[in-house]
Design an enzyme around this catalytic site. Structure first.
Site, PDB file in Angstrom:
ATOM      1  N   LYS A 202       1.023  -1.620  -0.134  1.00 29.52           N
ATOM      2  CA  LYS A 202      -0.128  -0.072  -0.416  1.00 29.52           C
ATOM      3  C   LYS A 202       1.190   1.560   0.000  1.00 29.52           C
ATOM      4  O   LYS A 202       1.772   1.503   1.497  1.00 29.52           O
ATOM      5  CB  LYS A 202      -0.714  -0.306   1.209  1.00 29.52           C
ATOM      6  CG  LYS A 202      -2.011   1.391   1.168  1.00 29.52           C
ATOM      7  CD  LYS A 202      -2.672   1.044   2.366  1.00 29.52           C
ATOM      8  CE  LYS A 202      -3.587   2.831   2.384  1.00 29.52           C
ATOM      9  NZ  LYS A 202      -4.677   2.564   3.606  1.00 29.52           N
ATOM     10  N   LYS A 256      -2.348  -1.138  -3.195  1.00 29.47           N
ATOM     11  CA  LYS A 256      -2.721  -0.462  -3.496  1.00 29.47           C
ATOM     12  C   LYS A 256      -2.385   1.477  -3.741  1.00 29.47           C
ATOM     13  O   LYS A 256      -1.162   1.132  -2.974  1.00 29.47           O
ATOM     14  CB  LYS A 256      -3.459  -0.238  -2.312  1.00 29.47           C
ATOM     15  CG  LYS A 256      -4.985   1.229  -1.925  1.00 29.47           C
ATOM     16  CD  LYS A 256      -5.424   0.320  -0.995  1.00 29.47           C
ATOM     17  CE  LYS A 256      -6.202   1.893  -0.393  1.00 29.47           C
ATOM     18  NZ  LYS A 256      -7.003   2.024   1.334  1.00 29.47           N
TER      19      LYS A 256
END
Ligand code: PBG
Length: 333
Positions: A202, A256
């Protein structure tokens, strides 16, 4: 792989593109409702559907309306929803105690969905930001986001979510050591079958802005998240994080944001061959919607193309705010 391509005119690639039938026959990847996870924002109240202004078409829903959304998702063939709470300001504290309250919004919504639509998988979010008065995913001590104390809190959150019936736990916090701690606690508590979909890679991205509006964390956030989320310039580090989280007991991994990071999705799938997911985040959604509303792009086609690209990159599934619209279009053929 050695590739042999006959010289022109023996090879004419346009032969395979000539008609819809031939294009369908030679298509390499497909998109189906089963590839989608629908993120939902939960708020207090009854009968409430409140639009999120920076995400046209996205709502904050009260628990009863969340159940309706889950039913809709199930009837469209979407296998999972992912819950994010919009927590009342009065419940946000520096000790984040609401995060592991068995009766917090997220846990109430999980129970309500599992009662009404037991067949849909419920994924829950593990991070402190919706409950933290300073908007960070971990505890802040003297200006530092502390790791180990945060992991202890994330474990309590995880157990409360598993007790509520969550099928998939989604740690989005990026603390070190959390997957192992969570997996150990789940096993000890008898939750052997609860899956962990780790937000392993992420990035500290500026594409999350509209989400922070949706969960009411934008105003509160002090500073940025660069000491725990990844540097967008890094790729090898993402592979090390994936490997680490898998070794600690993650069942599935996530990259992400999504579209700007398709190279990472591709590497994860080819290097590890594990269930790989991407999160098409709020800023990606908002950009497509804004351009479509201005008539600058064909929103529906860009939406479908953006999701197919995740499949081509190697993803097994995508978290997307477009999920019900896409599933509807796929259902209509
Ligand atoms: C925070 C969290 C974020 C998102 C999911 N969980 C934002 C952040 O890290 O600040 C972003 C999702 C989106 O932008 O759609 N734990």
């Amino acid at each position: 792989m050695t590739r042999t391509v006959a010289p022109f005119p023996a090879a004419r690639f346009r032969r395979a593109r000539r008609t819809p039938a031939l294009r369908a026959l030679t298509q390499e990847n497909t998109l189906s409702p089963a590839d989608l996870i629908w993120p939902l924002f939960v708020r207090d109240g009854k009968g409430v559907e409140e639009p999120v202004s920076s995400m046209p078409g996205v709502m904050r829903r009260s628990v009863d309306k969340i159940v309706e959304a889950a039913k809709q998702a199930h009837s469209l063939g979407i296998p999972a929803v992912c819950l994010f709470p919009y927590t009342d300001e009065s419940l946000k504290t520096e000790d984040c105690a609401e995060a592991w309250n068995p009766d917090n919004l997220s846990n109430r919504a999980t129970r309500a969905i599992k009662d009404a639509v037991p067949d849909i998988a419920v994924m829950t979010d593990v991070a402190l930001d919706p409950y933290n008065s300073n908007g960070h995913d971990g505890f802040v001590e003297h200006g530092e986001i502390v790791n180990d104390r945060t992991v202890e809190a994330l474990v309590k959150m995880t157990l409360a979510q598993a007790e509520s019936g969550a099928d998939i736990i989604g740690p989005s916090d990026m603390m070190d050591g959390r997957i192992g701690a969570m997996r150990g606690a789940l096993e000890s508590a008898g939750h052997h079958n609860v899956m962990i979909l780790s937000y392993a890679a992420k990035y500290a991205s500026s594409y999350y802005g509209p989400f922070r509006d949706a969960v009411g964390a934008s105003g509160a956030l002090q500073g940025d998240k660069k000491t725990y989320q990844m540097n967008p310039a890094n790729s090898d580090e993402a592979m090390r994080l994936i490997q680490r989280d898998l070794s600690e007991g993650a069942d599935m991994v996530m990259v992400k944001p999504g579209m700007p990071y398709l190279d990472i999705c591709g590497r994860v799938k080819t290097e590890f061959g594990v269930p790989t997911y991407a999160y098409q985040v709020s800023g990606e959604y908002a950009m497509i919607e804004a351009a479509a509303q201005n008539g600058w792009i064909d929103g529906e086609r860009v939406m479908m193309e953006s999701l197919m690209c995740f499949k081509r990159a190697g993803c097994d599934g995508i978290l997307s705010y477009f999920a019900p619209r896409v599933a509807q279009i796929l259902a209509n053929g």
